[in-house]
Design an enzyme around this catalytic site. Structure first.
Site, mmCIF file in Angstrom:
data_model
loop_
_atom_site.group_PDB
_atom_site.id
_atom_site.type_symbol
_atom_site.label_atom_id
_atom_site.label_comp_id
_atom_site.label_asym_id
_atom_site.label_seq_id
_atom_site.Cartn_x
_atom_site.Cartn_y
_atom_site.Cartn_z
ATOM 1 N N GLY A 172 0.817 -1.212 0.000
ATOM 2 C CA GLY A 172 0.000 0.000 0.000
ATOM 3 C C GLY A 172 0.851 1.262 0.000
ATOM 4 O O GLY A 172 2.034 1.228 -0.317
ATOM 5 N N HIS A 179 2.140 4.540 -5.112
ATOM 6 C CA HIS A 179 2.700 5.661 -5.867
ATOM 7 C C HIS A 179 2.904 5.201 -7.316
ATOM 8 O O HIS A 179 2.530 4.071 -7.672
ATOM 9 C CB HIS A 179 4.003 6.144 -5.219
ATOM 10 C CG HIS A 179 4.992 5.049 -4.945
ATOM 11 N ND1 HIS A 179 5.572 4.296 -5.932
ATOM 12 C CD2 HIS A 179 5.484 4.544 -3.773
ATOM 13 C CE1 HIS A 179 6.396 3.408 -5.417
ATOM 14 N NE2 HIS A 179 6.356 3.521 -4.085
ATOM 15 N N HIS A 197 4.245 1.695 -8.021
ATOM 16 C CA HIS A 197 3.230 0.631 -7.975
ATOM 17 C C HIS A 197 2.331 0.691 -9.225
ATOM 18 O O HIS A 197 1.971 -0.346 -9.792
ATOM 19 C CB HIS A 197 2.342 0.796 -6.735
ATOM 20 C CG HIS A 197 3.076 0.710 -5.413
ATOM 21 N ND1 HIS A 197 3.187 1.779 -4.560
ATOM 22 C CD2 HIS A 197 3.724 -0.327 -4.826
ATOM 23 C CE1 HIS A 197 3.871 1.404 -3.478
ATOM 24 N NE2 HIS A 197 4.214 0.138 -3.617
ATOM 25 N N GLY A 212 8.883 -4.977 -8.529
ATOM 26 C CA GLY A 212 9.728 -3.883 -9.002
ATOM 27 C C GLY A 212 11.200 -4.204 -8.793
ATOM 28 O O GLY A 212 11.575 -4.800 -7.780
ATOM 29 N N ARG A 213 12.019 -3.769 -9.739
ATOM 30 C CA ARG A 213 13.466 -3.974 -9.571
ATOM 31 C C ARG A 213 14.048 -2.984 -8.570
ATOM 32 O O ARG A 213 15.224 -3.040 -8.237
ATOM 33 C CB ARG A 213 14.169 -3.856 -10.919
ATOM 34 C CG ARG A 213 13.949 -5.095 -11.753
ATOM 35 C CD ARG A 213 14.753 -5.016 -13.039
ATOM 36 N NE ARG A 213 13.859 -5.151 -14.175
ATOM 37 C CZ ARG A 213 14.066 -4.616 -15.372
ATOM 38 N NH1 ARG A 213 15.129 -3.867 -15.597
ATOM 39 N NH2 ARG A 213 13.200 -4.806 -16.340
ATOM 40 N N LYS A 214 13.236 -2.056 -8.096
ATOM 41 C CA LYS A 214 13.650 -1.207 -6.967
ATOM 42 C C LYS A 214 14.104 -2.104 -5.817
ATOM 43 O O LYS A 214 15.097 -1.835 -5.149
ATOM 44 C CB LYS A 214 12.459 -0.343 -6.563
ATOM 45 C CG LYS A 214 12.479 0.202 -5.164
ATOM 46 C CD LYS A 214 13.313 1.442 -5.105
ATOM 47 C CE LYS A 214 13.092 2.224 -3.831
ATOM 48 N NZ LYS A 214 12.963 1.421 -2.643
ATOM 49 N N GLN A 260 14.813 -8.778 -3.783
ATOM 50 C CA GLN A 260 13.502 -9.408 -3.521
ATOM 51 C C GLN A 260 12.977 -10.084 -4.792
ATOM 52 O O GLN A 260 12.492 -11.220 -4.764
ATOM 53 C CB GLN A 260 12.513 -8.340 -3.038
ATOM 54 C CG GLN A 260 11.082 -8.817 -2.977
ATOM 55 C CD GLN A 260 10.169 -7.760 -2.400
ATOM 56 O OE1 GLN A 260 10.045 -7.640 -1.198
ATOM 57 N NE2 GLN A 260 9.530 -6.972 -3.253
ATOM 58 N N SER A 275 9.386 5.660 -3.460
ATOM 59 C CA SER A 275 9.275 4.689 -2.372
ATOM 60 C C SER A 275 8.230 5.191 -1.386
ATOM 61 O O SER A 275 8.131 6.400 -1.139
ATOM 62 C CB SER A 275 10.615 4.561 -1.649
ATOM 63 O OG SER A 275 10.442 3.919 -0.402
ATOM 64 N N SER A 276 7.476 4.262 -0.823
ATOM 65 C CA SER A 276 6.499 4.652 0.198
ATOM 66 C C SER A 276 7.211 5.307 1.375
ATOM 67 O O SER A 276 6.635 6.118 2.090
ATOM 68 C CB SER A 276 5.726 3.426 0.692
ATOM 69 O OG SER A 276 5.149 2.751 -0.406
#
Ligand code: AMP
Length: 285
Positions: free
Chosen positions: A32, A35, A38, A148-150, A154, A186-187
């Protein structure tokens, strides 16, 4: 009109119903505080699937004690509006108790590739991620899932998990979406004060220095790593790592690699930011 589902069984049923009428399920797992990073995953999902399921779940298992679980931004109404605008079919937003019963006692753990970088500084983090994503994959069923590759490591850990465990899931890694000045969305950016927001650009400077040196022919991993490290060290309060590794194994790169991942994690006050670039593949950050 995105339908909001709170119960795992309802989510499973919605995905089954979609497949029953030959729709391909596109899964977008998130915590959640949505942005444009996402939203880019939603767009990518729409190009590969025709039933889009976005999950909103701040997963307690992937936060260590003392991390930001309690203060993690929760913006359900605006997340839902964003999903509706972009044509998400279902939003699965369970309460923690619906995902983890008091008797819950299972963990999914990927070895090797989850151990360097983030694994060295957040030792239980990936076990929390792989456990919750396994649950989401099991509920969603066969689908294409966007990451995401951000969160580069992961993505690689989850792709490994899906392969190793024969999960009927296609794991896709999507490009990093950045602000105009280069800061990766980024959140957690909303934690930053105006002055820390400026200092955060130290990461972008570091990645760009490595990028420029690569473009000029530098191939020595440690030289590229040091170039990236200097501006981060100058701007941030504390550095977890600046690493130059093989983009597939996340281990030490070969002496003259044709691609190299520069990955950074550093702290500004109580906020921890991560970012990366794959030299030899990505455009300039
Ligand atoms: P999160 O809600 O932070 O867990 O992120 C959910 C998904 O969005 C993960 O796969 C992230 O890698 C991805 N994501 C987050 N920020 C970005 C970004 N700036 N660009 C692309 N993907 C992102």
């Amino acid at each position: 009109m995105s339908k909001v589902l709170r119960k795992p069984a309802e989510f499973r049923q919605a995905c089954e119903d979609a497949r029953a009428v030959r729709r391909r399920v596109g899964l977008v797992p998130t915590m959640g505080a949505l942005h444009h990073g996402h939203f880019s995953l939603i767009d990518e999902a729409k190009s590969r699937a025709d039933f889009i399921a976005l999950t909103l779940f701040v997963n307690p298992l992937q936060f260590a004690p003392g991390e930001d679980l309690k203060r993690y931004p929760r913006t359900f109404e605006s997340d839902l509006a964003g999903c509706r605008e972009r044509g998400v079919d279902v939003v699965f937003a369970p309460e923690p108790g619906a995902m983890y019963s008091p008797e819950f006692q299972t963990e999914v753990s990927v070895k090797g590739i989850s151990e360097p970088l983030e694994g060295g500084f957040r030792p239980s983090h990936f076990d929390g991620v792989t456990t919750v994503v396994t649950k989401l994959f099991n509920l969603a069923g066969p689908c294409v899932a966007m990451f995401g590759r951000k969160d580069y490591q992961q993505w690689k850990v989850l792709a490994r998990m899906a392969l190793d465990l024969d999960m009927p899931i296609e794991v896709v890694g999507c490009p990093i979406i950045r602000e105009a000045d280069g800061l990766a969305l980024s959140s957690r950016n909303r934690y930053l004060s105006a002055s820390d927001r400026k200092r955060a650009l130290g990461i972008v400077s570091g990645l760009r220095r490595a990028f420029d040196a690569w473009e000029q022919g530098e191939r020595e991993p440690d030289a590229l790593r040091s170039l990236a490290e200097e501006p981060v060290r100058g701007a941030f309060d504390r550095l977890d790592y600046v690493a130059a590794v093989d983009p597939e194994t996340l281990a030490a790169p070969s002496p003259s690699p044709c691609r190299i991942l520069i990955a950074v994690a550093a702290h500004l006050g109580t906020t921890r930011l991560i970012d990366n670039v794959v030299l030899g593949e990505d455009t300039c950050p």
